[in-house]
Design an enzyme around this catalytic site. Structure first.
Site: not given
Length: 364
Positions: A94, A119, A193, A265, A329
């Site tokens: 982000r 992304h 991803h 996340d 990631e």
């Protein structure tokens, strides 16, 4: 070095469908007696990875769609995009407020998630068909993908030429190497991803699978998942995975101020970066499958599939519910273009962006 009794991996090409008038292909990398990896030239998607368990029985251990229609439909801006297996760019993760200042100039990029850029925007690298070529070596086989992102793409400055290489070797290591150049100052942050479920895609949730992260701190975030303040030590928090820990062990007991919600996340600050180094390990105790991740990157975004839903039907024909897979990631930190204290993601003409991440599958 390849042993004399091993057979080198192979690569083959299959037609997978069409996006408009453009053909999409699938590249099948096979390590005989080991794993099989299938990669699409649409978005560089890792569609499947078949890996044996301790009994030698293979299963697909990554989430994806069975056909091209699934990927095309999910690439639409209003589709609740999940980015299964894709190359993410120009900027993974982000950018707060969907804007940043570079060399005194404000750049406004695509605001595709709660006023932020996620992304790379609605038309990021994952939505394009890349140019592809295959190769073989004495102990490996692979596919090399390339894509040119024009100046102004999703609001990002500079014309960027990117190359991503997938290389499968005789040790069941899938190495993803990234290279890029620009003709004007820009920011760049690429990653893969892929969602993993080491028990097998569509088999249930991943909360009992064990995770180790070589990271002593993480980035606390606000409600929009934008980093706030300095990195926080993991000790005494639900973010401490320095020893093998079940993924779901602490989710429900987390302090709401940590914005853990239904799962993780967040970006972990890796203990080592710059050179290829161990970053993470996941282990499914029932099947014995183990995934080891090494990377050159300073951060690792661990996502536990919080927003997956049974509206997503996977390659096996079974629905993906919350927690059906996890992503590791390797990347730079979220919102780095707006944080001078974070490792820089600025790329200038004459510089070469390089990154390497290795996913190794074994059985224990």
């Amino acid at each position: 070095m390849q042993r004399s009794d091993t057979v080198a991996p192979t690569v083959s090409t299959e037609h997978f469908g069409q996006v408009g008038d453009t053909d999409v292909h699938r590249y099948v990398l096979v390590n005989p007696g080991g794993i099989t990896v299938r990669v699409l030239d649409l978005g560089g998607v890792i569609q499947s990875i078949d890996a044996p368990d301790r009994e030698g029985s293979p299963a697909n251990v990554v989430l994806g769609f069975a056909d091209l229609d699934g990927y095309v439909a999910n690439n639409q801006p209003d589709a609740g995009r999940v980015f299964f297996g894709a190359v993410i760019g120009r900027y993974a993760n982000r950018i707060g407020g969907a804007s940043f200042t570079l060399d005194g100039e404000v750049h406004r990029v695509d605001a595709n998630e709660n006023g932020n850029c996620l992304h790379g925007g609605a038309g990021g690298f994952d939505t394009h068909v890349w140019q592809a070529s295959t190769f073989t070596e004495d102990d490996a086989a692979g596919v090399r993908l390339s894509h040119v992102s024009p100046a102004g793409d999703q609001g990002f400055p500079g014309r960027v030429t990117a190359e991503v290489t997938y290389r499968l070797d005789t040790r069941n290591r899938l190495t993803i190497s990234y290279r890029a150049e620009t003709d004007a100052p820009t920011v760049l942050n690429l990653t893969d991803h892929t969602y993993w479920n080491l028990a097998g895609e569509g088999s249930g949730d991943i909360y009992d699978q064990m995770l180790t992260l070589r990271a002593g701190s993480f980035c606390a975030v606000d409600e929009a998942l934008i980093p706030v303040g300095d990195p926080v030590p993991v000790g005494g928090t639900p973010f401490d995975f320095r020893e093998p820990t079940p993924i779901g062990a602490r989710i429900e007991t987390a302090d709401p101020q940590l914005h853990l919600g239904h799962g993780y996340d967040h970006n972990w600050v890796l203990d080592e970066s710059g050179e290829l180094a161990f970053a993470a390990r996941a282990h499914d105790l029932k099947s014995g499958r183990m995934l080891t991740v090494s990377t050159t990157e300073p951060g690792l975004q661990f996502y536990s599939g919080n927003f997956l839903s049974d509206a997503l039907i996977g390659t096996s024909g079974r629905p993906y519910r919350r927690g059906a897979g996890f992503a590791l990631e390797a990347q730079h930190f979220p919102d780095s273009p707006n944080r001078q204290d974070f490792p820089s993601t600025v790329l200038r003409p004459g510089q070469i962006y390089r990154q390497e991440t290795v996913y190794e599958l074994t059985v224990h």
